[in-house]
Design a protein around this motif. Sequence first.
Motif, mmCIF file in Angstrom:
data_model
loop_
_atom_site.group_PDB
_atom_site.id
_atom_site.type_symbol
_atom_site.label_atom_id
_atom_site.label_comp_id
_atom_site.label_asym_id
_atom_site.label_seq_id
_atom_site.Cartn_x
_atom_site.Cartn_y
_atom_site.Cartn_z
ATOM 1 N N UNK A 145 0.838 -1.205 0.000
ATOM 2 C CA UNK A 145 0.000 0.000 0.000
ATOM 3 C C UNK A 145 0.872 1.254 0.000
ATOM 4 N N UNK A 146 1.952 1.230 0.771
ATOM 5 C CA UNK A 146 2.868 2.370 0.791
ATOM 6 C C UNK A 146 3.580 2.508 -0.549
ATOM 7 N N UNK A 147 4.108 1.403 -1.060
ATOM 8 C CA UNK A 147 4.850 1.436 -2.327
ATOM 9 C C UNK A 147 3.973 1.980 -3.452
ATOM 10 N N UNK A 148 2.764 1.451 -3.578
ATOM 11 C CA UNK A 148 1.894 1.844 -4.689
ATOM 12 C C UNK A 148 1.349 3.261 -4.510
ATOM 13 N N UNK A 149 1.155 3.682 -3.271
ATOM 14 C CA UNK A 149 0.710 5.056 -3.038
ATOM 15 C C UNK A 149 1.760 6.049 -3.498
ATOM 16 N N UNK A 150 3.031 5.770 -3.185
ATOM 17 C CA UNK A 150 4.108 6.654 -3.630
ATOM 18 C C UNK A 150 4.202 6.657 -5.155
ATOM 19 N N UNK A 151 4.096 5.486 -5.760
ATOM 20 C CA UNK A 151 4.142 5.420 -7.225
ATOM 21 C C UNK A 151 3.040 6.261 -7.853
ATOM 22 N N UNK A 152 1.838 6.159 -7.308
ATOM 23 C CA UNK A 152 0.737 6.949 -7.852
ATOM 24 C C UNK A 152 1.007 8.439 -7.690
ATOM 25 N N UNK A 153 1.482 8.842 -6.512
ATOM 26 C CA UNK A 153 1.783 10.255 -6.269
ATOM 27 C C UNK A 153 2.826 10.786 -7.245
ATOM 28 N N UNK A 154 3.749 9.918 -7.641
ATOM 29 C CA UNK A 154 4.827 10.344 -8.549
ATOM 30 C C UNK A 154 4.497 10.104 -10.017
ATOM 31 N N UNK A 155 3.293 9.622 -10.301
ATOM 32 C CA UNK A 155 2.859 9.447 -11.681
ATOM 33 C C UNK A 155 3.406 8.214 -12.358
ATOM 34 N N UNK A 156 3.802 7.207 -11.581
ATOM 35 C CA UNK A 156 4.350 5.970 -12.135
ATOM 36 C C UNK A 156 3.275 4.882 -12.174
ATOM 37 N N UNK A 157 3.359 4.003 -13.161
ATOM 38 C CA UNK A 157 2.557 2.777 -13.141
ATOM 39 C C UNK A 157 3.379 1.698 -12.434
ATOM 40 N N UNK A 158 2.748 0.545 -12.171
ATOM 41 C CA UNK A 158 3.467 -0.553 -11.526
ATOM 42 C C UNK A 158 3.296 -1.819 -12.339
ATOM 43 N N UNK A 159 4.400 -2.532 -12.521
ATOM 44 C CA UNK A 159 4.399 -3.849 -13.158
ATOM 45 C C UNK A 159 4.647 -4.895 -12.082
ATOM 46 N N UNK A 160 3.673 -5.768 -11.867
ATOM 47 C CA UNK A 160 3.849 -6.869 -10.921
ATOM 48 C C UNK A 160 4.616 -7.982 -11.627
ATOM 49 N N UNK A 161 5.831 -8.236 -11.176
ATOM 50 C CA UNK A 161 6.660 -9.266 -11.805
ATOM 51 C C UNK A 161 6.136 -10.671 -11.528
ATOM 52 N N UNK A 162 5.237 -10.793 -10.591
ATOM 53 C CA UNK A 162 4.593 -12.071 -10.254
ATOM 54 C C UNK A 162 5.607 -13.111 -9.781
#
Length: 263
Positions: A145-162
Amino acid sequence: MLVALPTVPVMANTSVIQGMLGTEIKAVDSRTLAIVIDDFGNGMPGTEEMLKLPVNITVAVMPFMPTTQQDAEAAHERGHDVIVHMPMEPNKGNKKWLGPGAITADLSDVEVRKRVEEAIDNVPHAIGMNNHMGSKITADERLMRVVLTVCKERGLFFLDSRTTYKTVVPKIAKEVGITLLSNDVFLDDVYTEQHISKQVSLLRKHLETHDSAVTIGHVGPPGKKTASVLKQSIPGMKDIADFVKLSDMVQGSMSDPFILPNP
């Protein structure tokens, strides 16, 4: 051993567009394939070969490493996407493989935020993030939740490497409201050209029933072998898919803010 990971289509095919004058305009009906190469940033074998592949790729660069800036700049200059390859603690494995600034399960929310922000700042031209290792962290709702919140704030998408079937990333991404992509096939989890070729065949099979695919390879121990197999395979793969960067998939998904893998 991770082989193929299911996902839903990223971009819908369009067969016919109705023109303003009632004329049927044929649209390109094509599948899309994004190649992501992990572990840039440490001058690893295969770095130059990957950057010289005859298609655009997405380069995942580890932060705080000897060639982090150099590799990110070189990739950007050649038209490739750059994303942060964020080191995260695995369930098993040597912590020394994580590198500096890693996300570990014992960190506070404040420290996780600090490390993610510093990693983003350390990788020039980064437009997204994926996890390096991370089977323990990507199964942890608090940390992601922390990681993805920061990414959203910085305008980044996220790739789940699975790297784990227990991933909570799709659930938290939807909660946070960040665009998510998901890996479908690891190319070089075994360091032989025979296995890498087998994974390319698996990728082709995946594209027979899906509109899109994301595949992950690596520089480092398998780097030159993976680059060689990809270079040989790309001409034939062009017959069944358009090679795109992750940013192209993100742009193509704007009508649906989430690109979610099957649970």
